[in-house]
Write an enzyme that holds these catalytic residues in place. Sequence first.
Site, short mmCIF file in Angstrom:
data_model
loop_
_atom_site.label_atom_id
_atom_site.label_comp_id
_atom_site.label_asym_id
_atom_site.label_seq_id
_atom_site.Cartn_x
_atom_site.Cartn_y
_atom_site.Cartn_z
N GLY A 45 47.58 69.67 111.58
CA GLY A 45 48.52 70.02 110.53
C GLY A 45 48.94 68.76 109.78
O GLY A 45 48.97 67.67 110.37
N GLN A 50 53.89 63.33 104.50
CA GLN A 50 53.18 62.42 105.42
C GLN A 50 52.11 61.58 104.72
O GLN A 50 51.54 60.68 105.31
CB GLN A 50 52.53 63.21 106.55
CG GLN A 50 53.55 63.84 107.49
CD GLN A 50 52.84 64.54 108.63
OE1 GLN A 50 52.38 65.66 108.49
NE2 GLN A 50 52.73 63.85 109.76
N CYS A 92 53.00 64.15 116.54
CA CYS A 92 53.01 64.13 115.08
C CYS A 92 52.21 62.92 114.61
O CYS A 92 52.36 61.84 115.17
CB CYS A 92 54.46 64.04 114.59
SG CYS A 92 54.60 63.96 112.80
N LEU A 93 51.39 63.11 113.58
CA LEU A 93 50.59 62.00 113.06
C LEU A 93 51.47 60.85 112.57
O LEU A 93 51.04 59.70 112.55
CB LEU A 93 49.69 62.47 111.90
CG LEU A 93 48.59 63.47 112.28
CD1 LEU A 93 47.87 63.95 111.02
CD2 LEU A 93 47.61 62.87 113.27
N HIS A 134 56.51 73.18 112.72
CA HIS A 134 56.45 71.72 112.63
C HIS A 134 56.24 71.29 111.17
O HIS A 134 56.93 70.38 110.68
CB HIS A 134 55.31 71.22 113.53
CG HIS A 134 55.15 69.74 113.58
ND1 HIS A 134 55.38 69.00 114.73
CD2 HIS A 134 54.77 68.85 112.64
CE1 HIS A 134 55.14 67.72 114.47
NE2 HIS A 134 54.77 67.60 113.21
N GLU A 135 55.29 71.96 110.47
CA GLU A 135 54.99 71.55 109.10
C GLU A 135 56.10 71.96 108.13
O GLU A 135 56.44 71.22 107.22
CB GLU A 135 53.64 72.12 108.64
CG GLU A 135 52.44 71.70 109.50
CD GLU A 135 52.37 70.22 109.79
OE1 GLU A 135 52.82 69.40 108.96
OE2 GLU A 135 51.88 69.85 110.87
N HIS A 138 58.78 69.43 108.35
CA HIS A 138 58.46 68.21 107.57
C HIS A 138 58.93 68.34 106.13
O HIS A 138 59.44 67.39 105.55
CB HIS A 138 56.94 67.98 107.54
CG HIS A 138 56.42 67.11 108.67
ND1 HIS A 138 56.89 65.84 108.89
CD2 HIS A 138 55.46 67.33 109.59
CE1 HIS A 138 56.24 65.31 109.92
NE2 HIS A 138 55.36 66.20 110.38
#
Length: 169
Positions: A45, A50, A92-93, A134-135, A138
């Site tokens: 994702g 990000q 998370c990235l 999660h997204e 963000h």
Amino acid sequence: MIYPIVKFGDPVLEKAAETVTVFDDELRKLLDDMFESMYAAHGVGLAAPQIGISRRIAVIDITFKEDPNAKLVLINPEIIRTEGRHTQQEGCLSLPEFRENVTRPRVVTVRAQDAKGNWFEKTGEDLLARALQHETDHLNGKLYIAHISALKRDLIKRKVRKLIKQGEW
Ligand code: NI
């Protein structure tokens, strides 16, 4: 084009992203780039903040290229229904190397627009439900560490500050 991933500490990750109103070729190019950037970073994702773009856009593929039908575009998403609870490790990235148990609803329904601006609803369970939340978080300027204890969150922040000082973040 593969964008570098913005890491925790950059203010773009902690502000609410802007609503998308134009659904044009530029947006579709950005979506292609976001999938490409997500796969390059080995993620399932990715949200636009990000890659430093504060717009309400996210992409998800929980199968990581295995099922082309699993590719999901979320524009201006809102979580409209939740059910149950589930605890699982989450990463998370933008916080590489860290993982924590996070409790979230186990089933969620999101309402969002697709690349052409059409509204749709999508219900996901387990990993997909987690990714949808999660997204969407963000895009509201929220990272998964908002859902863990203050003690654990402060520990991660201290470690990140140390890594920044060492030039390793
Ligand atoms: Ni993330």
